[in-house]
Design an enzyme around this catalytic site. Structure first.
Site, PDB file in Angstrom:
ATOM      1  N   SER A  61      -4.617  -0.650  -0.461  1.00 43.38           N
ATOM      2  CA  SER A  61      -4.810  -2.087  -0.262  1.00 43.38           C
ATOM      3  C   SER A  61      -5.272  -2.391   1.161  1.00 43.38           C
ATOM      4  CB  SER A  61      -3.501  -2.832  -0.558  1.00 43.38           C
ATOM      5  OG  SER A  61      -3.063  -2.576  -1.875  1.00 43.38           O
ATOM      6  N   ASN A  62      -4.689  -1.710   2.136  1.00 48.98           N
ATOM      7  CA  ASN A  62      -5.087  -1.934   3.527  1.00 48.98           C
ATOM      8  C   ASN A  62      -6.439  -1.311   3.848  1.00 48.98           C
ATOM      9  OD1 ASN A  62      -2.813  -3.314   5.209  1.00 48.98           O
ATOM     10  ND2 ASN A  62      -1.777  -1.954   3.774  1.00 48.98           N
ATOM     11  N   LYS A  86       4.683   4.614  -5.540  1.00 46.43           N
ATOM     12  CA  LYS A  86       4.739   3.808  -4.319  1.00 46.43           C
ATOM     13  C   LYS A  86       5.191   2.414  -4.720  1.00 46.43           C
ATOM     14  CE  LYS A  86       2.068   1.692  -0.620  1.00 46.43           C
ATOM     15  NZ  LYS A  86       0.740   1.147  -0.259  1.00 46.43           N
ATOM     16  N   SER A 141       5.978  -1.254  -3.476  1.00 50.70           N
ATOM     17  CA  SER A 141       5.647  -2.072  -2.305  1.00 50.70           C
ATOM     18  C   SER A 141       6.118  -3.513  -2.401  1.00 50.70           C
ATOM     19  CB  SER A 141       4.126  -2.050  -2.083  1.00 50.70           C
ATOM     20  OG  SER A 141       3.679  -0.747  -1.803  1.00 50.70           O
ATOM     21  N   GLY A 184       6.603   1.161   0.267  1.00 55.05           N
ATOM     22  CA  GLY A 184       5.325   0.693   0.772  1.00 55.05           C
ATOM     23  C   GLY A 184       5.441  -0.558   1.609  1.00 55.05           C
TER      24      GLY A 184
END
Length: 295
Positions: free
Chosen positions: A45-46, A163, A165, A188
């Site tokens: 996502s980042n 993961k 988040s 996350g």
């Protein structure tokens, strides 16, 4: 290899005209590789994966593999369709990905029942030549992780972990309790990294590790050593920075923070907007505080 440690979800630098800056990306990988990180995540996502075309995605995977030989390379391959996800997974594996991270499909979120998601993840895993990690991030997808889904999928021989988040420690703890010991669950969300470790997280895939890898690694090491007082102090120092480069200023803020420590964050890609110049005045002291906590 795997999620047992700290992994940064690498940012994707862009030039002012919106073009991919592959040289900056490679420079960041090389600079971060000097730290004792558990590996790297590309196309998370980042990494603004949703704004990349397939050619760009594959170029980033190849560059990461080239610049970090021998390091665990996790690649985000989640797409809205099962067929497309399986195809991208196979291409990423062919370029050297050690494992893939598969986001929950969410465009038709009202139809994404537990059964629909189970079939999706199992079909991708059936087609994947590398281990598959599940990815729950309801802040972006709007799709809460269904109860019981992780334990059902943990039986698949190529589904290796998850993961998580959401920042919901109760949920993360319930997932850990429901899966076999070898199924790795990573946090996350950096502001809850320490409590996540306390309830059984194997490690963290943390945006803040792009700009402050030393404090994140030190927190994990302190926990493993049983030095919970130090781990809590590091968490306290890391949390404001982590919040600033995620929820407050987003990817643009994270890229600014990377520039402050000598890395090349680059521009964000539209429709994301750049962070305000005044954001630097907020982020700089938070970076300094996090680094000082390591001493």
């Amino acid at each position: 290899m795997g999620l047992r440690g700290v992994i940064p979800p690498l940012v994707t630098p862009f030039r002012a005209d919106g073009a991919l800056d592959l040289a900056a990306f490679e420079a960041n990988v090389e600079a971060l590789a000097v730290h004792d990180l558990a590996g790297f995540l590309v196309l998370g996502s980042n990494g603004e994966a949703a704004s990349l075309d397939e050619e760009e995605k594959l170029a980033l995977v190849a560059a990461a593999r080239r610049r970090a030989p021998g390091r665990f390379l996790l690649v985000g391959t989640g797409m809205e369709g099962t067929r497309a996800t399986a195809a991208l997974t196979q291409k990423a594996a062919g370029l050297g990905a050690d494992a893939v991270l598969v986001l929950t499909p969410h465009y038709y979120k009202g139809r994404m029942t537990t059964e629909a998601l189970r079939r999706h993840f199992e079909a991708v895993a059936d087609a994947s030549p590398v281990p598959v990690y599940l990815y729950s991030v309801p802040a972006f997808t709007g799709l809460p992780w269904p109860p019981g889904l992780a334990s059902a999928l943990a039986a698949h021989p190529r589904i290796a972990g998850m993961k998580e988040s959401s920042g919901d420690i109760g949920l993360l703890g319930r997932v850990v309790d429901s899966v076999p010991a070898g199924f790795e669950v990573a946090c996350g969300n950096a502001p809850v990294f320490y409590p996540a470790l306390c309830v059984g997280a194997a490690g963290g895939v943390l945006a803040v590790a792009n700009c402050a890898p030393r404090p994140a690694i030190a927190l994990h090491r302190a926990f493993l050593a049983g030095d919970h007082a130090r781990a809590r102090r590091l968490q306290e120092a890391l949390t404001p920075l982590a919040a600033a480069v995620t929820t407050t200023h987003g990817v643009a803020g994270l890229k600014l923070a990377m520039g402050l420590v000598g890395l090349r964050g680059g521009e964000v890609r539209a429709p994301l907007l750049p962070a305000a110049p005044t954001s630097l005045d907020e982020i700089r002291p938070l970076l300094e505080r996090a680094e000082q906590a390591v001493k």
